[in-house]
Design a protein around this motif. Structure first.
Motif, PDB file in Angstrom:
ATOM      1  N   PRO A   1       2.843   6.711  -1.629  1.00 18.62           N
ATOM      2  CA  PRO A   1       4.017   7.114  -0.829  1.00 18.62           C
ATOM      3  C   PRO A   1       3.789   8.320   0.083  1.00 18.62           C
ATOM      4  CG  PRO A   1       4.369   7.591  -3.161  1.00 18.62           C
ATOM      5  CD  PRO A   1       3.088   6.830  -3.059  1.00 18.62           C
TER       6      PRO A   1
ATOM      7  N   GLU B   1       1.177   8.844   2.008  1.00 18.30           N
ATOM      8  CA  GLU B   1       0.445   8.473   3.222  1.00 18.30           C
ATOM      9  C   GLU B   1       1.348   7.848   4.277  1.00 18.30           C
ATOM     10  OE1 GLU B   1      -3.556   6.903   3.028  1.00 18.30           O
ATOM     11  OE2 GLU B   1      -3.485   7.213   0.863  1.00 18.30           O
ATOM     12  N   ARG B   2       2.242   6.994   3.870  1.00 20.27           N
ATOM     13  CA  ARG B   2       3.204   6.345   4.779  1.00 20.27           C
ATOM     14  C   ARG B   2       2.516   5.737   6.016  1.00 20.27           C
ATOM     15  NH1 ARG B   2       8.083  10.371   5.485  1.00 20.27           N
ATOM     16  NH2 ARG B   2       7.771   9.448   7.490  1.00 20.27           N
TER      17      ARG B   2
ATOM     18  N   TYR C   1       0.835  -1.201   0.000  1.00 21.50           N
ATOM     19  CA  TYR C   1       0.000   0.000   0.000  1.00 21.50           C
ATOM     20  C   TYR C   1       0.874   1.256   0.000  1.00 21.50           C
ATOM     21  CZ  TYR C   1      -3.558   3.398   1.254  1.00 21.50           C
ATOM     22  OH  TYR C   1      -4.393   4.487   1.250  1.00 21.50           O
ATOM     23  N   ASP C   2       1.878   1.290   0.881  1.00 23.46           N
ATOM     24  CA  ASP C   2       2.759   2.457   0.952  1.00 23.46           C
ATOM     25  C   ASP C   2       3.528   2.666  -0.351  1.00 23.46           C
ATOM     26  OD1 ASP C   2       1.930   3.175   3.461  1.00 23.46           O
ATOM     27  OD2 ASP C   2       3.833   2.742   4.465  1.00 23.46           O
TER      28      ASP C   2
ATOM     29  N   ARG D   1      -6.412   6.634   9.857  1.00 20.27           N
ATOM     30  CA  ARG D   1      -5.282   5.847   9.343  1.00 20.27           C
ATOM     31  C   ARG D   1      -5.197   4.486  10.025  1.00 20.27           C
ATOM     32  NH1 ARG D   1       0.028   9.150   7.759  1.00 20.27           N
ATOM     33  NH2 ARG D   1      -0.930  10.648   6.341  1.00 20.27           N
TER      34      ARG D   1
END
Length: 144
Positions: free
Chosen positions: A76, A78-79, A71-72, A111
């Motif tokens: 990128p 959102e981390r 996902y990351d 998150r």
């Protein structure tokens, strides 16, 4: 400097020397708050560093964090891995995690909810969080 365990015979000296070498290797990649390191000082992070080339450890990291790593890679900015790390490093204290991640509490909650969906994990479960925290430490050791 690293030291092995105290031994009473020459026969055990080899084991102590090997232990000292492993402790030195693990300590190089961990804490820097000591002059002399012994086995108890390197802790879990040191053990994981020693096992970093073990395929089963790498499989464990992939199984625990693979979805989040993927996902990351796709998102990128959102981390989420960093958010998970802040949450676990803060002892699951959401206020402290939000501050450490420079997020509002509602943003942190959103998150964390996304992380739970991605990993199909319950972040309120202690055993789940412990496993994820070990996986994060192992990931650090592998990437070191």
């Amino acid at each position: 400097m690293a030291a092995g365990s105290r031994v009473d015979s020459l026969r055990d000296a080899r084991r102590s020397l090997l232990e000292a070498r492993q402790v030195a290797d693990a300590a190089r990649h961990g804490r820097r708050d000591r002059t002399v390191f012994r086995l108890p000082h390197v802790g879990l992070a040191g053990l994981l560093h020693l096992l970093r080339d073990e395929p089963r450890l790498q499989t464990f990291v992939e199984r625990e964090l693979g979805g989040l790593l993927a996902y990351d890679a796709r998102h990128p900015k959102e981390r989420l891995l960093g958010t998970l790390r802040a949450y676990l490093d803060s002892g699951r204290n959401k206020s402290a995690a939000a501050a450490a991640a420079h997020l509002s509490r509602p943003a942190l909650y959103e998150r964390l909810s996304r992380i739970e969906r991605i990993l199909d994990a319950d972040l309120d479960a202690v055993d789940t969080c412990m496993s994820l925290h070990v996986a994060l430490l192992a990931l650090d050791a592998i990437r070191d």
